[in-house]
Design a protein around this motif. Structure first.
Motif, PDB file in Angstrom:
ATOM      1  N   PRO A  85       0.835  -1.210   0.000  1.00 52.79           N
ATOM      2  CA  PRO A  85       0.000   0.000   0.000  1.00 52.79           C
ATOM      3  C   PRO A  85       0.870   1.261   0.000  1.00 52.79           C
ATOM      4  CG  PRO A  85       0.168  -0.884   2.212  1.00 52.79           C
ATOM      5  CD  PRO A  85       0.889  -1.853   1.327  1.00 52.79           C
ATOM      6  N   ALA A  86       0.265   2.377  -0.367  1.00 46.90           N
ATOM      7  CA  ALA A  86       0.971   3.659  -0.325  1.00 46.90           C
ATOM      8  C   ALA A  86       1.175   4.084   1.127  1.00 46.90           C
ATOM      9  CB  ALA A  86       0.174   4.720  -1.079  1.00 46.90           C
ATOM     10  N   LEU A  87       2.310   4.721   1.395  1.00 45.80           N
ATOM     11  CA  LEU A  87       2.646   5.107   2.763  1.00 45.80           C
ATOM     12  C   LEU A  87       1.592   6.044   3.361  1.00 45.80           C
ATOM     13  CD1 LEU A  87       4.598   5.091   5.151  1.00 45.80           C
ATOM     14  CD2 LEU A  87       5.861   6.952   4.030  1.00 45.80           C
ATOM     15  N   GLY A  88       1.140   7.018   2.600  1.00 44.63           N
ATOM     16  CA  GLY A  88       0.138   7.959   3.107  1.00 44.63           C
ATOM     17  C   GLY A  88      -1.148   7.261   3.496  1.00 44.63           C
ATOM     18  N   ARG A  89      -1.554   6.291   2.684  1.00 39.81           N
ATOM     19  CA  ARG A  89      -2.771   5.534   2.985  1.00 39.81           C
ATOM     20  C   ARG A  89      -2.597   4.716   4.267  1.00 39.81           C
ATOM     21  NH1 ARG A  89      -7.280   3.899   0.221  1.00 39.81           N
ATOM     22  NH2 ARG A  89      -8.190   1.892   0.800  1.00 39.81           N
ATOM     23  N   VAL A  90      -1.425   4.120   4.430  1.00 42.18           N
ATOM     24  CA  VAL A  90      -1.149   3.339   5.637  1.00 42.18           C
ATOM     25  C   VAL A  90      -1.240   4.222   6.879  1.00 42.18           C
ATOM     26  CG1 VAL A  90       0.643   2.086   6.902  1.00 42.18           C
ATOM     27  CG2 VAL A  90       0.233   1.577   4.498  1.00 42.18           C
ATOM     28  N   LEU A  91      -0.599   5.400   6.834  1.00 39.09           N
ATOM     29  CA  LEU A  91      -0.594   6.287   7.995  1.00 39.09           C
ATOM     30  C   LEU A  91      -2.009   6.761   8.333  1.00 39.09           C
ATOM     31  CD1 LEU A  91       2.584   8.447   7.223  1.00 39.09           C
ATOM     32  CD2 LEU A  91       2.353   6.541   8.841  1.00 39.09           C
ATOM     33  N   ALA A  92      -2.782   7.093   7.313  1.00 31.79           N
ATOM     34  CA  ALA A  92      -4.158   7.545   7.545  1.00 31.79           C
ATOM     35  C   ALA A  92      -5.001   6.429   8.154  1.00 31.79           C
ATOM     36  CB  ALA A  92      -4.776   8.025   6.241  1.00 31.79           C
ATOM     37  N   GLN A  93      -4.865   5.221   7.632  1.00 36.60           N
ATOM     38  CA  GLN A  93      -5.649   4.096   8.141  1.00 36.60           C
ATOM     39  C   GLN A  93      -5.206   3.696   9.545  1.00 36.60           C
ATOM     40  OE1 GLN A  93      -5.378   1.120   5.020  1.00 36.60           O
ATOM     41  NE2 GLN A  93      -7.296   1.816   4.102  1.00 36.60           N
ATOM     42  N   LEU A  94      -3.920   3.831   9.846  1.00 31.91           N
ATOM     43  CA  LEU A  94      -3.452   3.539  11.204  1.00 31.91           C
ATOM     44  C   LEU A  94      -4.104   4.486  12.216  1.00 31.91           C
ATOM     45  CD1 LEU A  94       0.381   2.836  10.759  1.00 31.91           C
ATOM     46  CD2 LEU A  94      -1.413   1.193  11.367  1.00 31.91           C
ATOM     47  N   LEU A  95      -4.185   5.758  11.863  1.00 26.57           N
ATOM     48  CA  LEU A  95      -4.817   6.729  12.757  1.00 26.57           C
ATOM     49  C   LEU A  95      -6.296   6.417  12.950  1.00 26.57           C
ATOM     50  CD1 LEU A  95      -4.773   9.302  14.433  1.00 26.57           C
ATOM     51  CD2 LEU A  95      -5.123  10.613  12.320  1.00 26.57           C
ATOM     52  N   VAL A  96      -6.998   6.116  11.863  1.00 29.59           N
ATOM     53  CA  VAL A  96      -8.424   5.787  11.961  1.00 29.59           C
ATOM     54  C   VAL A  96      -8.626   4.526  12.786  1.00 29.59           C
ATOM     55  CG1 VAL A  96     -10.486   5.132  10.660  1.00 29.59           C
ATOM     56  CG2 VAL A  96      -9.011   6.948   9.804  1.00 29.59           C
ATOM     57  N   CYS A  97      -7.780   3.526  12.570  1.00 28.39           N
ATOM     58  CA  CYS A  97      -7.885   2.279  13.338  1.00 28.39           C
ATOM     59  C   CYS A  97      -7.668   2.531  14.827  1.00 28.39           C
ATOM     60  CB  CYS A  97      -6.871   1.257  12.832  1.00 28.39           C
ATOM     61  SG  CYS A  97      -7.292   0.506  11.254  1.00 28.39           S
TER      62      CYS A  97
END
Length: 235
Positions: A102-114
């Motif tokens: 996955p793209a790094l930005g997407r990973v960071l955003a999803q980690l925060l939401v999770c």
């Protein structure tokens, strides 16, 4: 893609990743690895005042008996509860891994939401355990046999996260949970890195173990603030 080399390396161990044993080994090894630095601090704190100054309860100490008790309970939970669940999940929902990371930005955003989702559901579940006597006696009481915390006392699927994001979330969650219970307020603690008092951290959760009627959210402070259960210092 920045994460592709890491993901390619993990795919090179596909048989291990798809094994029903992997979640148990990953969880246990990650948990013990996160605990190790704080256990070392516990050993040093009895000898070095420099370490002891960062203890949240300077008069408390972790005995080897309590450490072994927590370790035995951790092993028991992994073998008796986690392993059967992972076997059932492995049988009913075989793991299929994509080739692309996955793209790094997407990973960071999803980690925060999770983290925010986990924090909310944990706040509700934790509050219920303290407000419903049967739940507290049956499940949560053992966690509060320790009035002082130490490192041994501790959604992505709904969001359609990439398996690498799930792995990183579990690792981050284990670290934050261990840090919550470490019993130390270090200069590099997570709550000191997040501004405006938005993150409670070890000091926040240590007060919960002292009083039991405040600070129910594991990480962030906004739910306790809204519910009127936030406490930031000991009376």
């Amino acid at each position: 893609m920045l994460l592709q080399p890491l993901w390619t390396f993990l795919l090179g161990h596909l048989s291990l990743l798809q094994s029903p044993v992997f979640p148990v080994l990953f969880s246990l090894s990650a948990y013990l690895s996160c605990c190790a630095p704080f256990l070392l601090l516990d050993l040093l704190s009895s000898r070095w005042a420099l370490v002891r100054r960062y203890k949240l309860q300077s008069q408390s100490s972790v005995s080897w008996a309590s450490a072994w008790s927590c370790l035995a309970l951790t092993l028991y939970n992994h073998v008796v509860f986690l392993f059967p669940v992972t076997v059932m999940h492995w049988y009913l929902r075989p793991l299929h891994l994509p080739q692309e990371a996955p793209a790094l930005g997407r990973v960071l955003a999803q980690l925060l939401v999770c983290l925010l989702l986990f924090d909310f559901q944990s706040f509700v579940w934790h509050l219920l355990h303290h407000r419903v006597p049967w739940l507290y006696r049956s499940f949560h009481k053992v966690h509060h046999t320790f009035s002082s915390t130490s490192s041994l006392t501790t959604d992505p699927v709904l969001l359609g996260c990439h398996p690498l994001t799930e792995l990183l979330f579990f690792l981050l969650n284990i670290w934050l949970s261990v840090e919550d219970h470490c019993g130390y307020d270090l200069p590099c603690s997570t709550h000191r890195l997040v501004p405006l008092g938005l993150y409670g951290g070890s000091r926040h959760h240590d007060l919960h173990h002292l009083r039991s009627n405040c600070n129910y959210a594991p990480y962030f402070t906004h739910w306790d603030r809204l519910a009127g259960t936030l406490q930031t210092q000991q009376d």
